[in-house]
Design an enzyme around this catalytic site. Structure first.
Site, PDB file in Angstrom:
ATOM      1  CE  LYS A 130      -2.632  -0.945   3.906  1.00  0.00           C
ATOM      2  NZ  LYS A 130      -1.653  -2.709   4.017  1.00  0.00           N
ATOM      3  CG  ASN A 153      -2.561   2.637   7.597  1.00  0.00           C
ATOM      4  OD1 ASN A 153      -2.646   3.505   8.791  1.00  0.00           O
ATOM      5  ND2 ASN A 153      -2.283   2.013   6.864  1.00  0.00           N
ATOM      6  CG  HIS A 200      -4.865  -6.327   9.838  1.00  0.00           C
ATOM      7  ND1 HIS A 200      -3.345  -6.198  10.958  1.00  0.00           N
ATOM      8  CD2 HIS A 200      -4.448  -5.801   8.884  1.00  0.00           C
ATOM      9  CE1 HIS A 200      -2.374  -5.151  10.159  1.00  0.00           C
ATOM     10  NE2 HIS A 200      -3.068  -5.261   8.943  1.00  0.00           N
TER      11      HIS A 200
END
Length: 479
Positions: A130, A153, A200
């Site tokens: 990302k 982020n 996650h």
């Protein structure tokens, strides 16, 4: 270039808002809301010295702060704004749901606070890549002469970007699954899901829930939903998304692209999506050599970034210039030094099995340094796919036994050094053991496939420890 979406302007005066969590997102959210006339209460689980200092600063601005109790919903709350890391099963959110109170994340708040004619968002998510892809995209947009920033982020707050004085033409926005979970109305100009792999799951509860949150990035896209042809789950998320009329599915591939795809042909990155007569024509964008490092997963990142930029109307020349100008962040498949004919590479950012597999695929033969906190991951598939590349393995960290057991099952002939220590000298010993196993022409690769917090503050500190140990090795001539 892309169109601008107008955001509905809300009247915050007197609205009772609870902000969940002090920190990089909670404090600016509380201040932004209070500045608009909201009655803000910040709740925080912790009650340490740092929290008390932060609370005192907020209280001086008329914001109520409640430390040591993040579970109870303050009376009269009309909206909860949460830090992205707060898990969905926390009692505060159950109380909000029971009271019919909406929960937003900081990204949702930033979206709602954008002014008229705000810059469109080109959004990026995925299990891995990302940050690199978002920064590549920003570099390409800058090369096209656009006012832009890599935000979200990525260390730069979206709230700061949206509410600051600087004007932007377009924003390159990295969004995590946590942020997307709490961002129900965000609508990007175009968006990409780079890949999907288990990660996650302790936070999301299941792979299905994790994928669904990633897929939110496609909702309401205007021009392009960019997906990875090698990862069918990303294309499935595009199929399920409710997008604006005329929005297109654009694939990227490391192979020869079909129509409406970007791909690689004879060492060139080419576009068969944003060209006239894409059935027959292709546009050269850059050379593979323009991508640094030219590892397969990083070429995929470059193609995704190029697809989003092309969706925004950026020309091919800017794609090439932007990729040439880009330099990856530290600890992302970063060569440290060659010692005794062995290259030492720091990919401390490979904190899960998917990232580690991509890193291992870039080299051969490898002495692999791995281990840390597994976060519920299993390692059989990773080891099975990578076994033929391994000269040896050095294991460290809390969950190293899981990797050792997978190696015993799928690569029993590969020598393994198991370091049963977690002190500050452990990385130095790991590097020395790796040097002992390596031969000239090999790569010693730190790609832990695990999180770092069992031994290090974060993956940056782990990578720095590795680089320091490599330089120590070079200085002492122990290789």
């Amino acid at each position: 270039m892309g169109s601008r979406q107008v955001s509905e302007q809300l009247d915050w005066r007197g609205k009772r808002v609870t902000v969940a969590g002090l920190g990089v997102s909670g404090i600016p959210a509380a201040r932004a809301l209070a500045a608009r006339g909201a009655v803000v209460t910040v709740v925080n689980d912790g009650d340490d010295e740092r929290s008390r200092t932060q609370a005192a600063a907020l209280e001086a601005d008329g914001i109520t702060v409640r430390l040591g109790d993040g579970a109870t919903l303050p009376a009269g709350t009309e909206l909860v704004v949460t830090a992205p890391g707060w898990q969905p099963d926390k009692p505060l959110f159950a109380a909000a749901a029971a009271a019919g109170v909406e929960v937003w994340g900081d990204v949702e708040l930033a979206w709602r606070l954008r002014g008229p004619g705000a810059a469109p968002w080109l959004a990026v998510t995925g299990t891995n890549g990302k940050t690199t892809t978002t920064r590549m995209l920003a570099s390409i947009l800058e090369a096209a002469g656009l006012r832009t920033a890599a935000v979200g982020n990525i260390g730069v707050s979206l709230l700061d970007a949206v509410l600051g004085e600087e004007e932007y033409d377009v924003l390159a926005v990295e969004l995590s699954s946590y942020q997307l979970h709490w961002a129900p109305s965000v609508r990007a100009h175009s968006a990409a899901v780079l890949n999907l792999a288990p990660d996650h799951l302790d936070w999301h509860g299941s792979m299905e829930a994790y994928a669904a949150d990633k897929g939110r990035i496609y909702e309401g896209n205007q021009v392009a939903c960019v997906y990875n042809t090698a990862d069918p789950a990303t294309e499935e998320l595009v199929r399920e998304a409710d997008v604006e009329e005329g929005c297109r599915a654009i694939g990227f591939t490391l192979g020869t692209p079909g129509p409406s795809q970007l791909g690689v042909v004879e060492g060139l990155l080419v576009d068969r999506a944003f060209v006239e007569n894409r059935q027959k024509n292709a546009q050269e964008l850059a050379e593979v050599a323009d991508v640094r490092p030219p590892a397969p997963h990083n070429i995929a990142n470059a193609l995704a970034a190029a697809a989003l930029a092309r969706a925004f109307g950026v020309d091919a020349k800017a794609v090439r210039e932007g990729l040439r100008a880009f330099r990856p962040d530290p600890h992302r498949i970063e060569p440290v030094e060659e010692v005794g004919g062995v290259m030492y590479v720091d990919d401390s950012k490979a904190t899960n099995t998917h990232a580690a597999e991509a890193s291992l695929a870039a080299y051969e033969p490898i002495v692999w340094i791995a281990g840390g906190l597994a976060k519920g991951a299993t390692f059989d598939e990773l080891v099975e796919r990578s076994a033929k590349r391994l000269r040896g393995v050095v294991l460290m960290g809390a969950d190293r036994a899981l990797i050792r057991e997978a190696l015993a099952r799928h690569a029993p002939e590969v020598p393994v050094v198991d370091l049963d220590r977690t002190d500050t000298g452990a990385m130095s010993e790991a590097v020395r053991e790796a040097a002992r196993l390596a031969r000239p022409g090999d790569t010693v690769l730190l790609a832990p496939a695990c999180a770092s917090m069992d031994m290090f503050t974060n993956y940056n500190k782990r990578g720095e420890a590795f680089a320091d140990a490599v330089r120590e090795l070079a200085a002492t001539g122990d290789a």
